[in-house]
Write a protein that holds these residues in place. Structure first.
Motif, short mmCIF file in Angstrom:
data_model
loop_
_atom_site.label_atom_id
_atom_site.label_comp_id
_atom_site.label_asym_id
_atom_site.label_seq_id
_atom_site.Cartn_x
_atom_site.Cartn_y
_atom_site.Cartn_z
N GLN A 1 0.83 -1.21 0.00
CA GLN A 1 0.00 0.00 0.00
C GLN A 1 0.86 1.26 0.00
O GLN A 1 0.53 2.25 -0.64
CB GLN A 1 -0.95 0.00 1.21
N VAL A 2 1.96 1.20 0.72
CA VAL A 2 2.88 2.34 0.73
C VAL A 2 3.43 2.60 -0.67
O VAL A 2 3.50 3.74 -1.13
CB VAL A 2 4.04 2.09 1.73
N TYR A 3 3.80 1.52 -1.35
CA TYR A 3 4.34 1.65 -2.71
C TYR A 3 3.30 2.19 -3.68
O TYR A 3 3.61 3.03 -4.54
CB TYR A 3 4.85 0.29 -3.18
N ARG A 4 2.06 1.75 -3.56
CA ARG A 4 1.03 2.12 -4.53
C ARG A 4 0.64 3.59 -4.47
O ARG A 4 0.04 4.11 -5.42
CB ARG A 4 -0.22 1.27 -4.30
N ARG A 5 0.97 4.28 -3.40
CA ARG A 5 0.58 5.69 -3.30
C ARG A 5 1.16 6.51 -4.44
O ARG A 5 0.50 7.40 -4.96
CB ARG A 5 1.05 6.27 -1.95
N GLN A 6 2.41 6.23 -4.81
CA GLN A 6 3.03 6.97 -5.90
C GLN A 6 3.60 6.05 -6.98
O GLN A 6 3.69 6.45 -8.13
CB GLN A 6 4.14 7.89 -5.37
N GLY A 7 3.98 4.82 -6.61
CA GLY A 7 4.52 3.88 -7.57
C GLY A 7 5.89 4.27 -8.06
O GLY A 7 6.43 5.34 -7.75
N GLY A 8 6.50 3.37 -8.86
CA GLY A 8 7.78 3.67 -9.46
C GLY A 8 8.88 3.92 -8.44
O GLY A 8 8.87 3.39 -7.33
N ILE A 9 9.84 4.76 -8.84
CA ILE A 9 10.97 5.08 -7.97
C ILE A 9 10.50 5.79 -6.71
O ILE A 9 11.00 5.52 -5.61
CB ILE A 9 12.00 5.97 -8.72
N LYS A 10 9.52 6.69 -6.85
CA LYS A 10 9.02 7.41 -5.66
C LYS A 10 8.37 6.43 -4.68
O LYS A 10 8.50 6.59 -3.46
CB LYS A 10 8.02 8.47 -6.10
N GLY A 11 7.67 5.42 -5.20
CA GLY A 11 7.08 4.43 -4.31
C GLY A 11 8.13 3.63 -3.57
O GLY A 11 7.98 3.35 -2.37
N LEU A 12 9.21 3.29 -4.25
CA LEU A 12 10.30 2.57 -3.60
C LEU A 12 10.97 3.44 -2.54
O LEU A 12 11.34 2.94 -1.47
CB LEU A 12 11.33 2.13 -4.65
N MET A 13 11.12 4.72 -2.84
CA MET A 13 11.70 5.63 -1.85
C MET A 13 10.79 5.77 -0.64
O MET A 13 11.26 5.90 0.50
CB MET A 13 11.98 6.99 -2.49
N ASP A 14 9.46 5.77 -0.89
CA ASP A 14 8.52 5.82 0.23
C ASP A 14 8.68 4.60 1.12
O ASP A 14 8.65 4.70 2.37
CB ASP A 14 7.08 5.89 -0.28
N ILE A 15 8.85 3.42 0.52
CA ILE A 15 9.08 2.20 1.31
C ILE A 15 10.38 2.31 2.10
O ILE A 15 10.44 1.95 3.28
CB ILE A 15 9.11 0.97 0.38
N TRP A 16 11.42 2.81 1.45
CA TRP A 16 12.72 2.96 2.11
C TRP A 16 12.60 3.82 3.37
O TRP A 16 13.11 3.48 4.43
CB TRP A 16 13.71 3.58 1.12
N ARG A 17 11.88 4.94 3.22
CA ARG A 17 11.70 5.82 4.38
C ARG A 17 10.77 5.21 5.42
O ARG A 17 10.99 5.35 6.62
CB ARG A 17 11.16 7.18 3.92
N TYR A 18 9.73 4.52 4.96
CA TYR A 18 8.74 3.97 5.87
C TYR A 18 9.36 2.94 6.83
O TYR A 18 9.01 2.89 8.00
CB TYR A 18 7.61 3.32 5.07
N VAL A 19 10.27 2.12 6.31
CA VAL A 19 10.90 1.09 7.15
C VAL A 19 12.19 1.59 7.79
O VAL A 19 12.90 0.81 8.44
CB VAL A 19 11.17 -0.20 6.35
N ASP A 20 12.49 2.89 7.63
CA ASP A 20 13.71 3.46 8.21
C ASP A 20 14.93 2.67 7.75
O ASP A 20 15.81 2.30 8.54
CB ASP A 20 13.60 3.43 9.74
N ALA A 21 14.99 2.42 6.44
CA ALA A 21 15.98 1.50 5.89
C ALA A 21 17.40 2.00 6.01
O ALA A 21 18.33 1.19 6.16
CB ALA A 21 15.65 1.20 4.42
N THR A 22 17.61 3.30 5.95
CA THR A 22 18.97 3.82 6.10
C THR A 22 19.52 3.48 7.48
O THR A 22 20.66 3.01 7.63
CB THR A 22 19.01 5.34 5.89
N PHE A 23 18.70 3.69 8.49
CA PHE A 23 19.08 3.35 9.86
C PHE A 23 19.37 1.86 9.98
O PHE A 23 20.41 1.45 10.53
CB PHE A 23 17.95 3.75 10.82
N LEU A 24 18.48 1.01 9.45
CA LEU A 24 18.67 -0.44 9.53
C LEU A 24 19.93 -0.88 8.81
O LEU A 24 20.70 -1.71 9.32
CB LEU A 24 17.46 -1.16 8.95
N LEU A 25 20.16 -0.33 7.61
CA LEU A 25 21.32 -0.73 6.82
C LEU A 25 22.62 -0.39 7.53
O LEU A 25 23.53 -1.22 7.63
CB LEU A 25 21.27 -0.05 5.46
#
Length: 333
Positions: free
Chosen positions: A80-104
């Motif tokens: 659902q997070v991805y579908r809001r904008q889709g494409g690269i922006k959707g992937l970036m939304d997922i990255w931010r949503y899961v706090d992926a930079t912090f996790l990585l």
């Protein structure tokens, strides 16, 4: 010992929802990421030792709830997070949503410790067990003192949860070791169980691996870069992590003080495992020394000067980590 002021500890016992992690990632400066990396290294170093939990370090360092929230955000709702904008922006939304930079960055720090310190710590465990256990005993005692100070408004329920945590940790620490040669499916299962313990303060994931008879096999695989074993263990850990952290996230968001009391009990109970003076079944010293004895009954003597000095060092370092973690948490949140 003065307990650090925790922003989380002042949360009400019931909160309507756990906030999105999107705003957290945006505030991470390069300095914050270096800080997270160092804390990850500290977690990794603790996780190598069978008896000390990386979750304990995360809790003291002020990143435990952020870690649980980030991992707990991974699930079916990401579509659902991805579908809001889709494409690269959707992937970036997922990255931010899961706090992926912090996790990585945190995972990179943990992996660095495993790659660089596993051999050294295993050497100390095999050749200087009294020294390394003394250091971690002081670390755990100080941790219990700090966290007890963060539990507000003690009541019967919280005291009961604290005692339950102690009993559970002591019971796990007293279980007999399994010595069978592990298969890959068994290593997957062991990884799933161990990661649940690894994320819980006070219950060591490494000790669970030791109990299940795969600890030495995993260390050997890391040294020799045995990829089938490493990937199997990682797959089990990822599976267990995703299933377990969602429940823990729910508990922390709604019953923070009670959950903290339980986790602190786990840590206090782990003191049985990290007691420095250990012998084997015959009362001698070797790599199988797992039975606690009084300091004056230790075969080489209590060595009070060295052991107490290392305990104090461990306590001082964990107190400094707590103060540093509290300061960095107030900056990044």
């Amino acid at each position: 010992m003065t307990a650090p002021n925790s922003q989380r500890s002042s949360l009400p016992e019931s909160s309507p929802s756990v906030p999105s992690n999107t705003d957290l990632t945006a505030k991470d400066s390069p300095k914050d990421l270096v800080t997270t990396y160092i804390k990850g290294m500290a977690m990794g170093a603790a996780d190598i030792v069978p008896g000390v939990s990386g979750g304990t370090i995360a809790l003291i360092a002020g990143i435990y709830e952020r870690l649980i929230n980030a991992i707990g955000s991974i699930g079916p709702n990401l579509w659902q997070v991805y579908r809001r904008q889709g494409g690269i922006k959707g992937l970036m939304d997922i990255w931010r949503y899961v706090d992926a930079t912090f996790l990585l960055v945190l995972v990179l720090g943990i992996a660095t410790s495993f790659a660089t310190l596993s051999g050294f710590i295993k050497y100390l465990l095999d050749n200087q067990p009294l020294l390394i256990w003394s250091f971690f005993f002081g670390l755990v005692v100080a941790t219990v003192g700090i966290l007890l100070g963060e539990i507000k408004r003690w009541n019967v329920a919280r005291a009961g949860l604290f005692i339950l945590g102690i009993v559970a940790a002591v019971g796990i620490s007293s279980m007999p070791l399994i010595t069978t040669e592990p298969s890959l499916p068994y290593i997957f299962f062991a990884g799933a169980i161990a990661i649940c313990a690894m994320i819980l303060p006070g219950i060591s994931g490494s000790f669970i691996l030791l109990l299940l008879g795969v600890y030495d096999r995993v260390l050997e695989a890391v040294h020799s870069f045995n990829l089938p074993i490493i990937f199997t263990l990682m797959a089990g850990m990822i599976t267990g992590l995703l299933l377990f952290t969602r429940a823990l996230k729910w508990l922390l968001s709604r019953y923070y003080q009670g959950t903290l009391a339980l986790l602190t009990g786990f840590i206090a109970g782990s003191l049985v495992k990290v007691w420095p003076w250990k012998v084997d079944a015959l009362g001698t010293l070797n790599s199988d020394a797992i039975h606690n004895v009084a300091p004056w009954n230790y075969p080489t003597g209590a060595q009070w000067l060295v052991t107490l000095g290392l305990m104090v060092l461990g306590a001082v370092l964990v107190t400094a980590l707590s103060v540093w973690g509290n300061k960095t948490k107030s900056v990044t949140h």
